[in-house]
Design an enzyme around this catalytic site. Structure first.
Site, PDB file in Angstrom:
ATOM      1  N   GLU A  56       0.828  -1.215   0.000  1.00 60.85           N
ATOM      2  CA  GLU A  56       0.000   0.000   0.000  1.00 60.85           C
ATOM      3  C   GLU A  56       0.859   1.260   0.000  1.00 60.85           C
ATOM      4  OE1 GLU A  56      -3.164   0.043  -0.578  1.00 60.85           O
ATOM      5  OE2 GLU A  56      -3.214  -2.141  -0.577  1.00 60.85           O
ATOM      6  N   HIS A 104       1.794   2.170  -3.542  1.00 62.50           N
ATOM      7  CA  HIS A 104       0.764   2.990  -4.199  1.00 62.50           C
ATOM      8  C   HIS A 104       0.846   4.442  -3.704  1.00 62.50           C
ATOM      9  CE1 HIS A 104      -1.363  -0.308  -6.039  1.00 62.50           C
ATOM     10  NE2 HIS A 104      -1.644  -0.893  -4.887  1.00 62.50           N
TER      11      HIS A 104
HETATM   12 ZN   LIG Z   1      -2.648  -2.654  -4.550  1.00 63.13          ZN
END
Ligand SMILES: [Zn+2]
Length: 343
Positions: free
Chosen positions: A50, A53
């Site tokens: 995460e 991202h």
């Molecule tokens: Zn992802």
């Protein structure tokens, strides 16, 4: 939604959902300390995915509210992703997972820790974490919403067929995939698979539905829905006079305007119920919430959360209209009827 803040990385709060903690306890109960350690490695891998991202999203100026960890996976909660950066933002997560996977598998070929034994199957720490990271990366590359691959697919094809249609395709693939998964989950009596299938189904649906509403709202012009019948009051109006106005015009709220015609406040029925007759409007009025006549409807909806009434100004700052919550509800009902006409 109950969640606990764990720590902050790159200025982003990492939060654990309460169900995630319950799962952690369950893992410890069933598989002991070995399972617990394995789970911690996995959860760190998801956080890094995460963060991958988020790191790229930040470069595109996207505000990231938090990273939320659920038993089913992690979620970076961020503002709307710009169409331009979508490909890079989406692919960053799976790339992190693949790199982690390769690193752990390489490490495992030199050294590993025998962590856990379930039904005579041995789980070595590094090789298990490595394989699961590769799986996490590949699974997320499936070209379907809500997986990262859905975003990647949309970014790749939206140039040719348009953003909305591309979303619909990635979202339909997601739903189809979740149904196959659900079917397989039933045949194999796998409850976790069933849960993930349901999660994917609704995630896929929501992605398209949200965009559709956003697009529809985009077409609504503020000056088409506002009321231009403005009855303004001066700041020295008493509450008694205001009540008389309410009887006369049946409006529940009024803009307060000074001698220059400048909007300086907003006063409504709720503000006057508990005060005496001779109080002046200027003492109880609230700051007005204002949108531009040329602003967009999505912004208006956002502002409407905190106010019953929104005032509309034109380029020169002149008050030209009022929109109340009732106006919005009426518009949404009418739009609901029209929803079926839009593709
Ligand atoms: Zn992802």
């Amino acid at each position: 939604m109950q969640s606990f803040k764990l720590l902050k990385i790159m200025g982003i709060p990492i939060e654990l959902h309460i169900t995630f903690l319950l799962l952690l306890l369950a893992v410890y109960y069933f598989w002991g300390i070995g399972g617990f350690i394995l789970y911690l490695f996995l959860f760190s891998s998801v956080v890094l995915h995460e963060l991958g991202h988020s790191f790229v999203a930040k470069k595109y100026g996207v505000h990231i509210e938090k990273i939320l960890l659920l038993p089913i996976g992690g979620m970076a909660i961020m503002d709307k992703i710009p169409e331009k950066g979508e490909f890079k933002i989406a692919i960053a997560g799976p790339i992190v997972s693949m790199i982690l996977g390769v690193l752990f598998l390489t490490l495992s070929s030199f050294y590993d820790i025998n962590l856990l034994k379930i039904d005579s199957m041995e789980y070595l720490l590094f090789s298990t974490v490595g394989i699961l990271n590769i799986f996490l990366g590949l699974f997320n590359l499936l070209p379907a919403f809500p997986m990262d691959g859905g975003r990647i697919l949309r970014a790749l094809i939206s140039g040719k067929i348009g953003y909305l249609k591309a979303t619909k395709i990635a979202s339909s693939i997601g739903q189809l995939f979740s149904m196959l998964m659900f079917g397989y989950g039933i045949i194999s009596f796998n409850i976790i698979l069933l849960l993930i299938a349901v999660f994917i189904y609704f995630g896929a649906h929501q992605e398209y539905a949200t965009l559709l509403t956003y697009r529809i709202f985009d077409r609504i012009k503020i000056d088409e829905i506002m009321s231009d019948q403005i009855i303004a009051v001066p700041p020295e109006t008493t509450t008694k006079e205001l009540v008389d106005l309410m009887f006369k015009y049946k409006y529940m709220g009024y803009p307060v305007v000074d001698t220059n015609g400048e909007l300086i406040g907003s006063v409504s029925f709720d503000d006057i119920v508990a005060v005496s007759d001779d109080i002046l409007v200027s003492d109880i009025m609230k700051p007005p919430i204002v949108v531009s006549k040329y602003g967009d409807f999505n912004e208006l909806l956002h502002k409407m959360n905190n106010s019953e009434r929104i005032y509309v100004k034109d380029d020169t700052g002149k008050l030209v209209g009022i929109i109340s919550k009732t106006d919005i509800i009426r518009i949404l009902k009418i739009m609901g009827l029209k929803l079926n006409d839009i593709d």
